[in-house]
Design a protein around this motif. Structure first.
Motif, mmCIF file in Angstrom:
data_model
loop_
_atom_site.group_PDB
_atom_site.id
_atom_site.type_symbol
_atom_site.label_atom_id
_atom_site.label_comp_id
_atom_site.label_asym_id
_atom_site.label_seq_id
_atom_site.Cartn_x
_atom_site.Cartn_y
_atom_site.Cartn_z
ATOM 1 N N GLN A 10 0.829 -1.377 0.055
ATOM 2 C CA GLN A 10 0.044 -0.154 0.005
ATOM 3 C C GLN A 10 0.914 1.134 -0.027
ATOM 4 O OE1 GLN A 10 -2.344 0.801 3.698
ATOM 5 N NE2 GLN A 10 -4.096 1.418 2.191
ATOM 6 N N PRO A 11 0.573 2.357 -0.922
ATOM 7 C CA PRO A 11 1.425 3.417 -0.790
ATOM 8 C C PRO A 11 1.603 3.990 0.374
ATOM 9 C CG PRO A 11 -0.041 3.431 -2.726
ATOM 10 C CD PRO A 11 -0.545 2.307 -1.714
ATOM 11 N N LEU A 12 2.625 4.931 0.867
ATOM 12 C CA LEU A 12 2.708 5.523 2.088
ATOM 13 C C LEU A 12 1.619 6.545 2.318
ATOM 14 C CD1 LEU A 12 6.788 5.986 2.284
ATOM 15 C CD2 LEU A 12 5.516 4.282 3.324
ATOM 16 N N TYR A 13 1.520 7.360 1.284
ATOM 17 C CA TYR A 13 0.526 8.357 1.505
ATOM 18 C C TYR A 13 -0.974 7.715 1.909
ATOM 19 C CZ TYR A 13 -2.309 7.861 -2.932
ATOM 20 O OH TYR A 13 -3.044 7.300 -3.869
ATOM 21 N N GLN A 14 -1.242 6.659 1.286
ATOM 22 C CA GLN A 14 -2.463 6.038 1.680
ATOM 23 C C GLN A 14 -2.524 5.450 3.217
ATOM 24 O OE1 GLN A 14 -5.266 5.993 -0.808
ATOM 25 N NE2 GLN A 14 -6.249 5.726 1.300
ATOM 26 N N GLN A 15 -1.453 4.944 3.420
ATOM 27 C CA GLN A 15 -1.522 4.716 4.932
ATOM 28 C C GLN A 15 -1.463 5.529 5.908
ATOM 29 O OE1 GLN A 15 1.974 1.927 6.016
ATOM 30 N NE2 GLN A 15 2.376 1.639 3.579
ATOM 31 N N ILE A 16 -0.891 6.891 5.541
ATOM 32 C CA ILE A 16 -1.083 7.806 6.377
ATOM 33 C C ILE A 16 -2.343 8.424 6.369
ATOM 34 C CG2 ILE A 16 0.038 10.426 6.539
ATOM 35 C CD1 ILE A 16 2.456 9.587 5.362
ATOM 36 N N ALA A 17 -2.838 8.476 5.257
ATOM 37 C CA ALA A 17 -4.448 9.185 5.005
ATOM 38 C C ALA A 17 -5.353 8.160 5.942
ATOM 39 C CB ALA A 17 -4.611 9.134 3.723
ATOM 40 N N ASP A 18 -5.388 6.813 5.860
ATOM 41 C CA ASP A 18 -6.202 5.587 6.530
ATOM 42 C C ASP A 18 -5.801 5.902 7.899
ATOM 43 O OD1 ASP A 18 -6.984 4.918 4.190
ATOM 44 O OD2 ASP A 18 -5.661 3.097 4.387
ATOM 45 N N ASP A 19 -4.618 6.151 8.420
ATOM 46 C CA ASP A 19 -4.322 6.467 9.911
ATOM 47 C C ASP A 19 -4.910 7.563 10.380
ATOM 48 O OD1 ASP A 19 -2.864 5.525 12.461
ATOM 49 O OD2 ASP A 19 -1.905 7.660 11.914
ATOM 50 N N ILE A 20 -4.827 8.735 9.656
ATOM 51 C CA ILE A 20 -5.621 10.063 10.171
ATOM 52 C C ILE A 20 -6.927 9.758 10.234
ATOM 53 C CG2 ILE A 20 -5.864 12.407 9.564
ATOM 54 C CD1 ILE A 20 -3.186 12.259 8.484
ATOM 55 N N GLU A 21 -7.403 9.161 9.219
ATOM 56 C CA GLU A 21 -9.044 9.061 9.214
ATOM 57 C C GLU A 21 -9.521 8.026 10.551
ATOM 58 O OE1 GLU A 21 -12.600 7.536 6.117
ATOM 59 O OE2 GLU A 21 -10.410 7.152 5.461
ATOM 60 N N ARG A 22 -8.545 6.938 10.715
ATOM 61 C CA ARG A 22 -8.926 6.147 11.874
ATOM 62 C C ARG A 22 -8.976 6.911 13.181
ATOM 63 N NH1 ARG A 22 -5.936 2.343 10.191
ATOM 64 N NH2 ARG A 22 -4.111 3.083 11.508
ATOM 65 N N ARG A 23 -7.953 7.755 13.387
ATOM 66 C CA ARG A 23 -7.686 8.647 14.603
ATOM 67 C C ARG A 23 -8.839 9.705 14.636
ATOM 68 N NH1 ARG A 23 -1.442 10.121 14.220
ATOM 69 N NH2 ARG A 23 -1.998 11.227 16.221
ATOM 70 N N ILE A 24 -9.298 10.258 13.487
ATOM 71 C CA ILE A 24 -10.508 10.937 13.559
ATOM 72 C C ILE A 24 -11.709 10.276 14.133
ATOM 73 C CG2 ILE A 24 -11.942 12.286 12.283
ATOM 74 C CD1 ILE A 24 -9.368 13.256 10.501
ATOM 75 N N SER A 25 -11.845 8.964 13.435
ATOM 76 C CA SER A 25 -13.096 8.394 13.897
ATOM 77 C C SER A 25 -13.157 7.975 15.446
ATOM 78 C CB SER A 25 -13.246 7.037 13.022
ATOM 79 O OG SER A 25 -12.311 6.365 13.267
ATOM 80 N N TYR A 26 -11.798 7.820 15.930
ATOM 81 C CA TYR A 26 -11.925 7.378 17.536
ATOM 82 C C TYR A 26 -11.950 8.713 18.215
ATOM 83 C CZ TYR A 26 -9.819 2.882 15.702
ATOM 84 O OH TYR A 26 -9.694 1.703 15.366
ATOM 85 N N GLY A 27 -12.071 9.915 17.580
ATOM 86 C CA GLY A 27 -12.340 10.830 18.347
ATOM 87 C C GLY A 27 -10.770 11.457 19.069
ATOM 88 N N GLU A 28 -9.738 10.984 18.486
ATOM 89 C CA GLU A 28 -8.606 11.728 18.813
ATOM 90 C C GLU A 28 -8.621 12.934 18.259
ATOM 91 O OE1 GLU A 28 -3.837 10.917 18.316
ATOM 92 O OE2 GLU A 28 -5.025 9.186 18.186
ATOM 93 N N PHE A 29 -9.098 13.190 17.012
ATOM 94 C CA PHE A 29 -9.054 14.461 16.605
ATOM 95 C C PHE A 29 -10.437 14.799 16.331
ATOM 96 C CE2 PHE A 29 -4.554 13.065 14.736
ATOM 97 C CZ PHE A 29 -4.075 14.047 15.628
ATOM 98 N N PRO A 30 -11.060 15.634 17.100
ATOM 99 C CA PRO A 30 -12.649 15.995 16.905
ATOM 100 C C PRO A 30 -12.900 16.988 15.670
ATOM 101 C CG PRO A 30 -11.870 16.149 19.274
ATOM 102 C CD PRO A 30 -10.632 15.912 18.453
ATOM 103 N N PRO A 31 -14.114 17.050 15.110
ATOM 104 C CA PRO A 31 -14.444 17.793 14.118
ATOM 105 C C PRO A 31 -13.990 19.333 14.690
ATOM 106 C CG PRO A 31 -16.275 16.671 14.635
ATOM 107 C CD PRO A 31 -15.249 16.149 15.770
ATOM 108 N N GLY A 32 -13.335 20.144 13.760
ATOM 109 C CA GLY A 32 -12.686 21.396 13.990
ATOM 110 C C GLY A 32 -11.351 21.434 14.465
ATOM 111 N N SER A 33 -10.936 20.479 15.177
ATOM 112 C CA SER A 33 -9.514 20.537 15.626
ATOM 113 C C SER A 33 -8.295 20.706 14.432
ATOM 114 C CB SER A 33 -9.199 18.986 16.518
ATOM 115 O OG SER A 33 -9.326 17.959 15.776
ATOM 116 N N GLN A 34 -7.092 20.920 15.276
ATOM 117 C CA GLN A 34 -6.020 21.383 14.148
ATOM 118 C C GLN A 34 -5.234 20.092 13.902
ATOM 119 O OE1 GLN A 34 -5.136 25.000 13.650
ATOM 120 N NE2 GLN A 34 -3.685 24.043 12.115
#
Length: 477
Positions: A10-34
């Motif tokens: 899997q391309p590196l950029y896709q791994q990074i995008a998936d990890d950020i999306e997962r952390r957002i879904s877990y609430g680590e980065f709530p809506p509006g957070s930097q």
């Protein structure tokens, strides 16, 4: 910290995008957070910035994040046009509260050490694995088993307090009873309990200048007013304590008299007597933090103030962190029984008392045949590392660094000549693979550095100082 798998198809950029999306879904980065900037995230993950740009582009295309000029990248509040639910404003909560964050430099040091395990660490104020009694403690753990794993006395494990009575008498000349000892989770918890339970917001206290206490935001979090006691080559002066009492009605004095952190000085014997006399005259409590005294390289530790205290002016704090293993998280306080009861009650509200397991290990280590040989080896190894450090500094920076050679402790306090910008020097050193603590963390002016020689291995000290010297020359131009 999560890292992309470079062996994955899997391309590196896709791994990074998936990890950020997962952390957002877990609430680590709530809506509006930097979110981290592209450059910073690339540094953390050790990838090209263009890889992060692609990952963020992917997430923007999905409506998960949004970027605005001058505002950076944030988690979208309106993913796919849906009306957002009422997520708590965690930023407001994080910025609120009365407990202040650590100083910026300390947070930067922690971040750098977490991101790069290859950094030569002159910053961490603890013993390296080569100086800790790892084999001895493992032997104790293997041979002993506690049948009780429930809550213990909030004042501390009774056998450990009994062992400390003998230890303090033999090694520190302090005569006390187990009812006057409180076991804490290291020296820092002792200081926290004192500031929270024995002082009131608005109270004035005196600390050394420079001082480890200045790096602890717990004092400001408790609403205390800090006044400084200058430290010279003989320590603090009693007349300065008297002056601060007259001007500001200080309620307490915090002092680290033996191989002081960060300067490495120890309080002159005559000044000790004078300080106790002033405390007695004013009815002023002294908090004596004594983590380094048994590291005296000649095997003759200076006497603690507590051993000279005949009227009960001194609250004495010690710990295993600087002489055995910081990971045990075992410290102690010697105080009047009424103070111990008050702090033990507060401590029970916090955590129901320290785990019985490390307390049992500490008690058995103190009573074992391992303790004295460990101390002798520790002193010898610290002296060897100190000498390696001094020789390297004299070779690399003969005209740019000034220091006084310490006779105990873990630190070398250095004045950089000419004065240098702390932030620039720290960042340049990190870039070159070495890290230290800027002196301003301890209340000093710019141009001082604390170099700790206990954490790095002996073979790292000379190359580490070479990296530090190259960093300093680069900043000085």
């Amino acid at each position: 910290m999560w890292k992309p798998d470079r062996d994955s198809s899997q391309p590196l950029y896709q791994q990074i995008a998936d990890d950020i999306e997962r952390r957002i879904s877990y609430g680590e980065f709530p809506p509006g957070s930097q979110l981290p900037s592209e450059r910073k995230l690339a540094e953390q993950l050790r990838v090209n910035r263009s890889t992060v740009v692609l990952a963020y582009s992917e997430l923007r295309a999905l409506g998960i994040i949004e970027s605005r000029s001058g505002s950076g990248t944030r988690v979208s509040r309106h993913k796919w046009g849906a009306t957002p639910k009422h997520t708590p404003n965690w930023h407001r909560y994080v910025e609120g509260g009365s407990f202040l964050p650590n100083p910026l430099f300390l947070r930067r040091i922690r971040e750098a050490l977490q991101q790069d395990k290859t950094l030569i660490d002159f910053a961490s104020g603890e013993l390296g694995a080569d100086l800790s009694p790892v084999k001895e403690i493992n032997t104790i753990i293997d041979k002993n088993y506690t049948e009780y794993l429930g809550y213990d006395n909030p004042q501390g494990f009774a056998p450990l307090r009994e062992a400390l009575v003998a230890y303090l008498s033999q090694y520190r000349g302090i005569h006390t009873t187990e009812s006057s000892i409180l076991i804490t989770s290291g020296s820092q918890q002792s200081l926290y309990l004192i500031t929270q339970c024995l002082l009131t917001p608005g109270d004035a206290v005196a600390i050394e200048d420079p001082s480890y206490c200045y790096s602890l935001p717990m004092f400001q979090s408790a609403g205390l007013r800090l006044f400084r006691l200058p430290v010279d080559h003989k320590g603090v002066r009693s007349e300065d304590v008297y002056s601060l009492y007259k001007k500001h009605r200080i309620k307490m004095v915090f002092i680290n008299p033996n191989f002081q952190n960060p300067t490495g000085t120890f309080l002159d014997e005559e000044r000790r007597k004078q300080l106790l006399d002033v405390a007695s005259e004013l009815g002023l409590p002294i908090v004596e933090d004594d983590p380094f005294s048994l590291t005296a390289y000649d095997g003759s530790p200076p006497r603690p103030l507590k051993s000279m205290d005949s009227i009960g002016s001194v609250l004495y704090i010690g710990s295993f962190s600087k002489i055995a293993a910081s990971g045990l998280r075992v410290g102690w306080m010697v105080a009047p029984h009424t103070v111990v009861e008050r702090l033990a009650d507060a401590r029970q509200q916090m955590d129901f008392g320290l785990s019985v397991v490390p307390q049992q290990v500490a008690a058995q280590f103190l009573n074992s045949s391992y303790f004295q040989p460990h101390l002798s080896n520790l002193r010898m190894q610290l002296l060897y590392k100190r000498d390696l450090l001094i020789e390297a500094l004299q070779k690399e920076l003969p005209d740019l660094i000034r220091f006084t050679v310490p006779q105990g402790g873990l630190h070398l306090w250095c004045k950089v000549i000419p004065e240098v910008n702390d932030s620039k020097l720290l960042e340049e050193a990190i870039r070159r693979g070495v890290i230290f603590v800027p002196g301003s963390v301890y209340g000093s002016n710019s141009g001082y550095v604390r170099i700790t020689f206990a954490r790095p291995k002996a073979e790292q000290i000379v190359p580490g100082i070479a990296k530090f010297a190259a960093s300093l020359r680069a900043v000085l131009g």
